[in-house]
Design a protein around this motif. Structure first.
Motif, PDB file in Angstrom:
ATOM      1  N   ILE A   1       0.606  -0.905   0.584  1.00  0.00           N
ATOM      2  CA  ILE A   1       0.165  -0.019   0.023  1.00  0.00           C
ATOM      3  C   ILE A   1       0.653   1.356  -0.433  1.00  0.00           C
ATOM      4  O   ILE A   1       1.688   1.444   0.928  1.00  0.00           O
ATOM      5  N   TRP A   2       0.811   2.316  -0.871  1.00  0.00           N
ATOM      6  CA  TRP A   2       1.883   3.246  -1.654  1.00  0.00           C
ATOM      7  C   TRP A   2       0.386   4.348  -0.963  1.00  0.00           C
ATOM      8  O   TRP A   2      -0.729   4.785  -1.685  1.00  0.00           O
ATOM      9  N   LYS A   3       1.117   5.852  -0.628  1.00  0.00           N
ATOM     10  CA  LYS A   3       0.604   6.961  -0.373  1.00  0.00           C
ATOM     11  C   LYS A   3       1.325   8.478  -1.053  1.00  0.00           C
ATOM     12  O   LYS A   3       2.687   8.024  -1.102  1.00  0.00           O
ATOM     13  N   ASN A   4       0.878   8.973  -2.162  1.00  0.00           N
ATOM     14  CA  ASN A   4       2.256   9.968  -2.639  1.00  0.00           C
ATOM     15  C   ASN A   4       1.767  11.763  -1.616  1.00  0.00           C
ATOM     16  O   ASN A   4       0.920  12.066  -1.508  1.00  0.00           O
ATOM     17  N   LYS A   5       2.521  10.972  -0.331  1.00  0.00           N
ATOM     18  CA  LYS A   5       3.165  12.462   0.576  1.00  0.00           C
ATOM     19  C   LYS A   5       3.235  13.816   0.257  1.00  0.00           C
ATOM     20  O   LYS A   5       3.166  14.380   0.542  1.00  0.00           O
ATOM     21  N   PHE A   6       3.889  13.189  -1.343  1.00  0.00           N
ATOM     22  CA  PHE A   6       4.553  14.486  -1.527  1.00  0.00           C
ATOM     23  C   PHE A   6       4.226  15.533  -2.369  1.00  0.00           C
ATOM     24  O   PHE A   6       4.749  15.344  -3.767  1.00  0.00           O
ATOM     25  N   GLU A   7       2.833  15.239  -2.547  1.00  0.00           N
ATOM     26  CA  GLU A   7       2.424  15.761  -4.125  1.00  0.00           C
ATOM     27  C   GLU A   7       1.862  17.387  -3.617  1.00  0.00           C
ATOM     28  O   GLU A   7       2.134  17.969  -3.046  1.00  0.00           O
TER      29      GLU A   7
END
Length: 475
Positions: free
Chosen positions: A129-135
């Protein structure tokens, strides 16, 4: 500065909540857009002094919109926003629209409970599971699941999204064994290129300019290591060029990169304190937040900073956003003082709806900068036509220092109307960004469409700007 941070958080909520509305016909979209800009854009009166020209232009667009279908409407809306020549006015499709106005990407048939249970035992470093925390500001936040695909590669599917246009189960990207990818942007247009996996924890899509951080199974990297690598991917860095000169590269001041910049300075103090000269390269930096460069000021300023204040245009969007913020912060005892301040702002805006309001106590502010003690004797800041917004604010402040020179070309000229946020104008298939205040420099010292002039102009014959500055500083 505090009001900017609060408005940033709450106005995004207002936009993201708009996903359930109907797609607008082109004439309706243009009408709603003009109403929003005419009532809530702080620069509207200044930019439309020639009412005959503006009204004629608007009528031409109305006639064009009447015969334009939904698939071509964005071109009409973009033409309208371009009239104002303000980089802080920004409109984009929130999603791709087909002939029927319906949008979708391929759905993935997967049992989420089974998928999550299998992750701990999976030997594949990409599965998880991944997230784009630096969007980037204004972008969409995603929680992505990556699973094996039938073709031997991996498939990334949406588990959750801050945008109403991205539904759980939709395909976000595909990863192929040869290191290439297919990636659907926020508007669902397809991008291709090569990806890089770092430390089994950071997934970088080079051509799509997107980074995803692994959430589960948990990464072995520390938060500082993650920030450092993400910074490298996006071009942040510091290095010693010679025994006298250090180069600091800051391609953005956007909110996700504030801590990256702080780390860059904090963990590399010897390169700032032990060198005679410092080159700060902000070419291509379109801005973000003034918070991003505060940690640099003690090294480059020789004196206090004098800045003009701002006036916010009181609007329903501002009030609604602040009221939303109060609902989330009222029970937090640590924010009691902040809550009272926001209540005062709401009162000021409601009493002065449609008018400009200075929430500060003065038209001018003096920022006292405590010197770092050790630091460079001479500083050169590299700028170009792409430098704007808070990056221009940084240049404007740095120019007051006796030891700073600005080198390069004129900046973009986008600082008169700023603190841009996302606005909902009733057509959720489009994303609209507008500034929320005007500078009290106006009308005496305009910067929009003029820019900030460098002290040292670098013409086209100068091929290597950094090397030019090294020679300039060390001669």
């Amino acid at each position: 500065m505090k009001i900017k941070i609060i408005l940033f958080a709450v106005l995004l909520f207002a936009v993201n909540a708009a996903g359930a509305q109907e797609i607008c016909a082109c004439s309706e979209a243009l009408e709603r857009l003009t109403v929003k800009i005419e009532s809530e854009y702080p620069g509207f009166e200044q930019k439309t002094k020639d009412k005959i020209l503006y009204n004629s232009f608007k009528q031409q667009l109305r006639e064009q919109a009447a015969s334009t279908d939904k698939t071509k409407c964005f071109e009409v809306l973009k033409k309208y926003t371009s009239f104002f020549r303000d980089g802080h006015i920004w409109i984009n499709p929130a999603t791709a629209v087909d002939q029927k106005g319906v949008v979708s990407t391929k759905l993935v048939d997967i049992d989420l409970k089974k998928f999550k249970n299998q992750l701990k035992a999976s030997p594949d470093p990409l599965e998880g599971i991944w997230k784009n925390k630096f969007e980037w500001t204004g972008g969409t936040g995603y929680e992505i699941g990556i699973t094996k695909n039938k073709d031997g590669g991996q498939l990334g599917f949406v588990m959750s999204s801050t945008s109403g246009f991205w539904k759980p189960g939709e395909t976000k990207f595909r990863l192929f064994p040869d290191g290439k990818f297919e990636f659907y942007s926020f508007d669902k247009t397809l991008k291709t290129g090569t990806y890089e996996l770092y430390g089994n924890s950071i997934l970088y899509f080079r051509e799509a300019r997107a980074v995803f951080i692994k959430e589960s199974p948990q990464s072995n990297l520390t938060q500082q290591q993650v920030r450092q690598k993400v910074g490298e991917f996006y071009g942040f860095g510091i290095k010693k060029l010679s025994n006298q000169t250090t180069l600091l590269s800051l391609p953005s001041f956007d909110y996700p990169f504030v801590d990256i910049i702080k780390d860059l300075v904090t963990y590399n103090r010897p390169l700032l304190e032990g060198q005679k000269n410092l080159i700060i390269d902000i070419r291509g930096n379109s801005g973000g937040t003034d918070n991003a460069y505060q940690i640099l000021l003690p090294y480059i300023m020789s004196n206090s900073i004098r800045s003009m204040g701002v006036e916010y245009l009181a609007s329903p969007t501002l009030v609604k956003g602040l009221e939303t913020y109060l609902k989330t912060a009222s029970d937090d005892k640590e924010k009691e003082e902040e809550v009272e301040m926001v209540k005062r702002w709401i009162g000021l805006f409601e009493k002065n709806m449609g008018k400009f309001v200075n929430v500060g106590d003065s038209t001018v502010s003096i920022q006292k900068v405590l010197s770092a003690g050790k630091g460079p004797d001479h500083v050169v800041i590299l700028t170009d036509k792409r430098v704007g917004s808070s990056a221009e604010s940084f240049v404007l402040k740095a120019k007051q220092s006796k030891k700073v020179k600005i080198a390069g070309t004129v900046s973009s000229g986008g600082l008169d109307y700023a603190s841009a946020r996302m606005f909902d104008f009733g057509c959720p298939e489009y994303l609209l960004q507008l500034p929320t205040y005007r500078s009290l420099r106006l009308p005496d010292y305009p910067i929009d469409n003029i820019g900030i002039q460098p002290d040292l102009y670098l013409d086209k014959s100068v091929k290597d700007w950094v090397q030019f500055c090294v020679e300039y500083l060390e001669q």
